[in-house]
Design a protein around this motif. Structure first.
Motif, PDB file in Angstrom:
ATOM      1  N   GLU A 194       0.834  -1.203   0.000  1.00  0.00           N
ATOM      2  CA  GLU A 194       0.000   0.000   0.000  1.00  0.00           C
ATOM      3  C   GLU A 194       0.869   1.254   0.000  1.00  0.00           C
ATOM      4  N   ARG A 195       1.919   1.254   0.794  1.00  0.00           N
ATOM      5  CA  ARG A 195       2.826   2.395   0.850  1.00  0.00           C
ATOM      6  C   ARG A 195       3.522   2.601  -0.499  1.00  0.00           C
ATOM      7  N   ARG A 196       3.927   1.496  -1.117  1.00  0.00           N
ATOM      8  CA  ARG A 196       4.577   1.595  -2.422  1.00  0.00           C
ATOM      9  C   ARG A 196       3.626   2.179  -3.459  1.00  0.00           C
ATOM     10  N   LYS A 197       2.380   1.738  -3.475  1.00  0.00           N
ATOM     11  CA  LYS A 197       1.392   2.276  -4.407  1.00  0.00           C
ATOM     12  C   LYS A 197       1.134   3.754  -4.148  1.00  0.00           C
ATOM     13  N   ARG A 198       1.023   4.107  -2.866  1.00  0.00           N
ATOM     14  CA  ARG A 198       0.805   5.512  -2.504  1.00  0.00           C
ATOM     15  C   ARG A 198       1.993   6.373  -2.951  1.00  0.00           C
ATOM     16  N   LEU A 199       3.207   5.881  -2.738  1.00  0.00           N
ATOM     17  CA  LEU A 199       4.399   6.618  -3.163  1.00  0.00           C
ATOM     18  C   LEU A 199       4.466   6.729  -4.689  1.00  0.00           C
ATOM     19  N   ASP A 200       4.096   5.661  -5.397  1.00  0.00           N
ATOM     20  CA  ASP A 200       4.063   5.724  -6.857  1.00  0.00           C
ATOM     21  C   ASP A 200       3.075   6.786  -7.337  1.00  0.00           C
ATOM     22  N   THR A 201       1.920   6.847  -6.691  1.00  0.00           N
ATOM     23  CA  THR A 201       0.913   7.841  -7.055  1.00  0.00           C
ATOM     24  C   THR A 201       1.433   9.253  -6.792  1.00  0.00           C
ATOM     25  N   GLU A 202       2.063   9.456  -5.623  1.00  0.00           N
ATOM     26  CA  GLU A 202       2.604  10.775  -5.293  1.00  0.00           C
ATOM     27  C   GLU A 202       3.729  11.177  -6.244  1.00  0.00           C
ATOM     28  N   LEU A 203       4.584  10.204  -6.583  1.00  0.00           N
ATOM     29  CA  LEU A 203       5.673  10.495  -7.526  1.00  0.00           C
ATOM     30  C   LEU A 203       5.131  10.857  -8.907  1.00  0.00           C
ATOM     31  N   ALA A 204       4.104  10.156  -9.351  1.00  0.00           N
ATOM     32  CA  ALA A 204       3.509  10.461 -10.652  1.00  0.00           C
ATOM     33  C   ALA A 204       2.919  11.872 -10.648  1.00  0.00           C
ATOM     34  N   ALA A 205       2.263  12.229  -9.553  1.00  0.00           N
ATOM     35  CA  ALA A 205       1.703  13.576  -9.452  1.00  0.00           C
ATOM     36  C   ALA A 205       2.818  14.623  -9.438  1.00  0.00           C
ATOM     37  N   ARG A 206       3.893  14.336  -8.721  1.00  0.00           N
ATOM     38  CA  ARG A 206       5.028  15.272  -8.648  1.00  0.00           C
ATOM     39  C   ARG A 206       5.686  15.437 -10.011  1.00  0.00           C
ATOM     40  N   ARG A 207       5.851  14.327 -10.737  1.00  0.00           N
ATOM     41  CA  ARG A 207       6.461  14.395 -12.068  1.00  0.00           C
ATOM     42  C   ARG A 207       5.605  15.222 -13.019  1.00  0.00           C
ATOM     43  N   ALA A 208       4.301  15.066 -12.937  1.00  0.00           N
ATOM     44  CA  ALA A 208       3.400  15.851 -13.787  1.00  0.00           C
ATOM     45  C   ALA A 208       3.522  17.333 -13.454  1.00  0.00           C
ATOM     46  N   THR A 209       3.612  17.660 -12.178  1.00  0.00           N
ATOM     47  CA  THR A 209       3.773  19.054 -11.756  1.00  0.00           C
ATOM     48  C   THR A 209       5.106  19.606 -12.235  1.00  0.00           C
ATOM     49  N   ASP A 210       6.166  18.798 -12.122  1.00  0.00           N
ATOM     50  CA  ASP A 210       7.494  19.243 -12.552  1.00  0.00           C
ATOM     51  C   ASP A 210       7.537  19.502 -14.052  1.00  0.00           C
ATOM     52  N   THR A 211       6.892  18.641 -14.838  1.00  0.00           N
ATOM     53  CA  THR A 211       6.919  18.859 -16.283  1.00  0.00           C
ATOM     54  C   THR A 211       6.108  20.098 -16.652  1.00  0.00           C
ATOM     55  N   ARG A 212       5.009  20.347 -15.956  1.00  0.00           N
ATOM     56  CA  ARG A 212       4.232  21.567 -16.195  1.00  0.00           C
ATOM     57  C   ARG A 212       5.044  22.800 -15.847  1.00  0.00           C
ATOM     58  N   GLU A 213       5.745  22.755 -14.711  1.00  0.00           N
ATOM     59  CA  GLU A 213       6.561  23.893 -14.300  1.00  0.00           C
ATOM     60  C   GLU A 213       7.708  24.119 -15.273  1.00  0.00           C
ATOM     61  N   ALA A 214       8.312  23.053 -15.765  1.00  0.00           N
ATOM     62  CA  ALA A 214       9.401  23.187 -16.734  1.00  0.00           C
ATOM     63  C   ALA A 214       8.886  23.791 -18.039  1.00  0.00           C
ATOM     64  N   ALA A 215       7.706  23.368 -18.477  1.00  0.00           N
ATOM     65  CA  ALA A 215       7.124  23.930 -19.696  1.00  0.00           C
ATOM     66  C   ALA A 215       6.795  25.407 -19.507  1.00  0.00           C
ATOM     67  N   ASP A 216       6.266  25.765 -18.343  1.00  0.00           N
ATOM     68  CA  ASP A 216       5.974  27.170 -18.054  1.00  0.00           C
ATOM     69  C   ASP A 216       7.248  28.006 -18.047  1.00  0.00           C
ATOM     70  N   GLU A 217       8.311  27.471 -17.476  1.00  0.00           N
ATOM     71  CA  GLU A 217       9.589  28.190 -17.435  1.00  0.00           C
ATOM     72  C   GLU A 217      10.164  28.362 -18.837  1.00  0.00           C
ATOM     73  N   ASN A 218      10.046  27.344 -19.669  1.00  0.00           N
ATOM     74  CA  ASN A 218      10.528  27.456 -21.049  1.00  0.00           C
ATOM     75  C   ASN A 218       9.753  28.514 -21.823  1.00  0.00           C
TER      76      ASN A 218
END
Length: 120
Positions: free
Chosen positions: A11-35
């Motif tokens: 359960e913890r691994r799944k929760r961490l995978d979900t949080e990481l996926a959300a973080r990666r999506a946020t990071d790519t959006r922020e990188a696109a905004d910065e570009n």
């Protein structure tokens, strides 16, 4: 480990995978905004450069025309002619800076090429 412990780890691994996926999506959006912001700043810099070159050429032409009129007493003609020449020079400078017109060859600026000087 017990089955209960493995389930909680899973359960913890799944929760961490979900949080990481959300973080990666946020990071790519922020990188696109910065570009996009970087590209906008480059565009503004080019616009300021081109407009300042144009305005400077027009002002220099007008100032030289005014000085010619003042000291030579030519009336408004010096101002009119040199203002128009300044406008043309400004347009040419902007077109060169934008890459629409090629800059003159260095030999043309000097008046003679090195080969012409050697022949004389």
């Amino acid at each position: 480990m017990t089955d209960n412990g493995r389930e909680s780890l899973e359960e913890r691994r799944k929760r961490l995978d979900t949080e990481l996926a959300a973080r990666r999506a946020t990071d790519t959006r922020e990188a696109a905004d910065e570009n996009r912001a970087i590209e906008n700043r480059k565009g503004y810099a080019v616009a300021v450069k081109l407009s300042s070159e144009f305005i400077a050429a027009v002002i220099v032409g007008a100032l030289l025309g005014y000085l010619l009129d003042h000291f030579a007493g030519t009336g408004p003609w010096g101002m009119i002619i040199l203002l128009l020449l300044g406008f043309c020079a400004g347009v040419l400078n902007v077109m060169r800076a934008a890459g629409m017109v090629a800059a003159p060859h260095p030999a043309d600026r000097v008046g003679k090429s090195k080969n012409d000087r050697d022949d004389a």
